[in-house]
Write an enzyme that holds these catalytic residues in place. Structure first.
Site, PDB file in Angstrom:
ATOM      1  N   ASP A  93      -0.348  -4.716  11.665  1.00 32.38           N
ATOM      2  CA  ASP A  93      -1.742  -5.096  11.481  1.00 32.38           C
ATOM      3  C   ASP A  93      -2.560  -4.240  12.428  1.00 32.38           C
ATOM      4  OD1 ASP A  93      -3.438  -6.862   9.945  1.00 32.38           O
ATOM      5  OD2 ASP A  93      -4.072  -7.664  11.867  1.00 32.38           O
ATOM      6  N   ASN A  99       0.859  -1.176   0.000  1.00 32.94           N
ATOM      7  CA  ASN A  99       0.000   0.000   0.000  1.00 32.94           C
ATOM      8  C   ASN A  99       0.909   1.244   0.000  1.00 32.94           C
ATOM      9  OD1 ASN A  99      -1.505   2.204   0.909  1.00 32.94           O
ATOM     10  ND2 ASN A  99      -2.896   0.916   2.102  1.00 32.94           N
TER      11      ASN A  99
HETATM   12  P1  IMP Z   1      -4.414  -2.474   8.342  1.00 30.95           P
HETATM   13  O1  IMP Z   1      -4.063  -3.731   9.088  1.00 30.95           O
HETATM   14  O2  IMP Z   1      -3.611  -1.285   8.825  1.00 30.95           O
HETATM   15  O3  IMP Z   1      -4.375  -2.655   6.853  1.00 30.95           O
HETATM   16  O4  IMP Z   1      -5.913  -2.119   8.717  1.00 30.95           O
HETATM   17  C1  IMP Z   1      -6.974  -3.024   8.533  1.00 30.95           C
HETATM   18  C2  IMP Z   1      -8.297  -2.274   8.506  1.00 30.95           C
HETATM   19  O5  IMP Z   1      -8.513  -1.621   9.760  1.00 30.95           O
HETATM   20  C3  IMP Z   1      -8.368  -1.168   7.471  1.00 30.95           C
HETATM   21  O6  IMP Z   1      -8.784  -1.670   6.215  1.00 30.95           O
HETATM   22  C4  IMP Z   1      -9.399  -0.234   8.088  1.00 30.95           C
HETATM   23  O7  IMP Z   1     -10.703  -0.697   7.845  1.00 30.95           O
HETATM   24  C5  IMP Z   1      -9.119  -0.354   9.562  1.00 30.95           C
HETATM   25  N1  IMP Z   1      -8.159   0.693   9.988  1.00 30.95           N
HETATM   26  C6  IMP Z   1      -6.869   0.506  10.364  1.00 30.95           C
HETATM   27  N2  IMP Z   1      -6.285   1.695  10.658  1.00 30.95           N
HETATM   28  C7  IMP Z   1      -7.225   2.634  10.446  1.00 30.95           C
HETATM   29  C8  IMP Z   1      -7.213   4.059  10.567  1.00 30.95           C
HETATM   30  O8  IMP Z   1      -6.219   4.720  10.897  1.00 30.95           O
HETATM   31  N3  IMP Z   1      -8.382   4.670  10.278  1.00 30.95           N
HETATM   32  C9  IMP Z   1      -9.502   4.013   9.894  1.00 30.95           C
HETATM   33  N4  IMP Z   1      -9.561   2.705   9.751  1.00 30.95           N
HETATM   34  C10 IMP Z   1      -8.419   2.004  10.030  1.00 30.95           C
END
Ligand code: IMP
Length: 199
Positions: free
Chosen positions: A71, A12
């Site tokens: 995560d 990403n």
């Molecule tokens: P990741 O593990 O950081 O990719 O986050 C997984 C999911 O958690 C994302 O697709 C969002 O739905 C939610 N998420 C994580 N961090 C944030 C944030 O800073 N703002 C809003 N949603 C978040």
């Protein structure tokens, strides 16, 4: 000045940029694509710790290079910690608006609207794993508000603020967010003698 190279187990570009800004110029972050890895690593864990670890171990096994993975997700108290590790696909789709509407719907009539975002980072340095955690506490609004950020930002109001994450500037959010707290812990660890940075 010699800079430390770390692979961030993400593809990403937005996240890579955000985290590069947080860790500063002492470190050069490379994405998975930068090291020739386009695999979609299955996140089969049931906790943030497990998923972060699965991703960093995968990169380390394949490339034997210092790396880290994170995560994160939203944990809502009255929903027993949901959506948690299922945050990205809570409603069965990756559509943020649909996912946040499901949280609002499930919270209807529930007086407790406390929630937190949480991030766990798994860093593998010289083959050894280190975990770092960051959390930010707040409440879930009754309606979305604001256009910045992503995911659940429009419904999350951090404690001590009157705006949602989606109403704050990127700079302000990056100063107080779960990811920023976890990253800061990792950067402090990296800067505290565990590796030598040659100026
Ligand atoms: P990741 O593990 O950081 O990719 O986050 C997984 C999911 O958690 C994302 O697709 C969002 O739905 C939610 N998420 C994580 N961090 C944030 C944030 O800073 N703002 C809003 N949603 C978040």
């Amino acid at each position: 000045m010699m800079k430390k190279i770390l692979v961030f187990a993400t593809n990403n570009a937005h996240k890579l940029e955000e985290v590069q800004a947080m860790v500063g110029d002492k470190f050069i972050l490379k994405s998975m694509a930068d090291v020739g890895c386009n695999d979609d690593i299955p996140e089969t864990g049931t906790t943030f710790e497990e998923n972060a670890s699965i991703k960093s171990q995968y990169i380390y096994r394949a490339f034997k290079i210092d790396c880290f993975a994170d995560d994160s997700g939203l944990e809502v108290e009255a929903l027993n910690g949901e959506p948690g590790v299922y945050s990205a696909r809570y409603s069965g789709t990756r559509d943020s608006a649909t996912n946040l509407q499901l949280v609002l719907q499930k919270l209807e009539g529930k007086p407790n609207r406390k929630a937190n975002f949480r991030t766990v980072i798994s860093l593998i340095l010289d083959g050894e794993e280190h975990l770092f955690e960051g959390a930010v506490y707040g409440t879930i609004r009754t309606e979305p508000s604001g256009a910045a950020g992503f995911g659940y930002d429009p419904i999350f109001q951090p404690d001590g603020h009157s705006q949602t994450f989606a109403e704050l500037s990127a700079e302000e959010k990056n100063r107080i967010s779960h990811r920023a707290i976890a990253m800061e812990k990792m950067v402090n660890f990296l800067g505290n003698g565990s590796i030598e940075l040659l100026e």
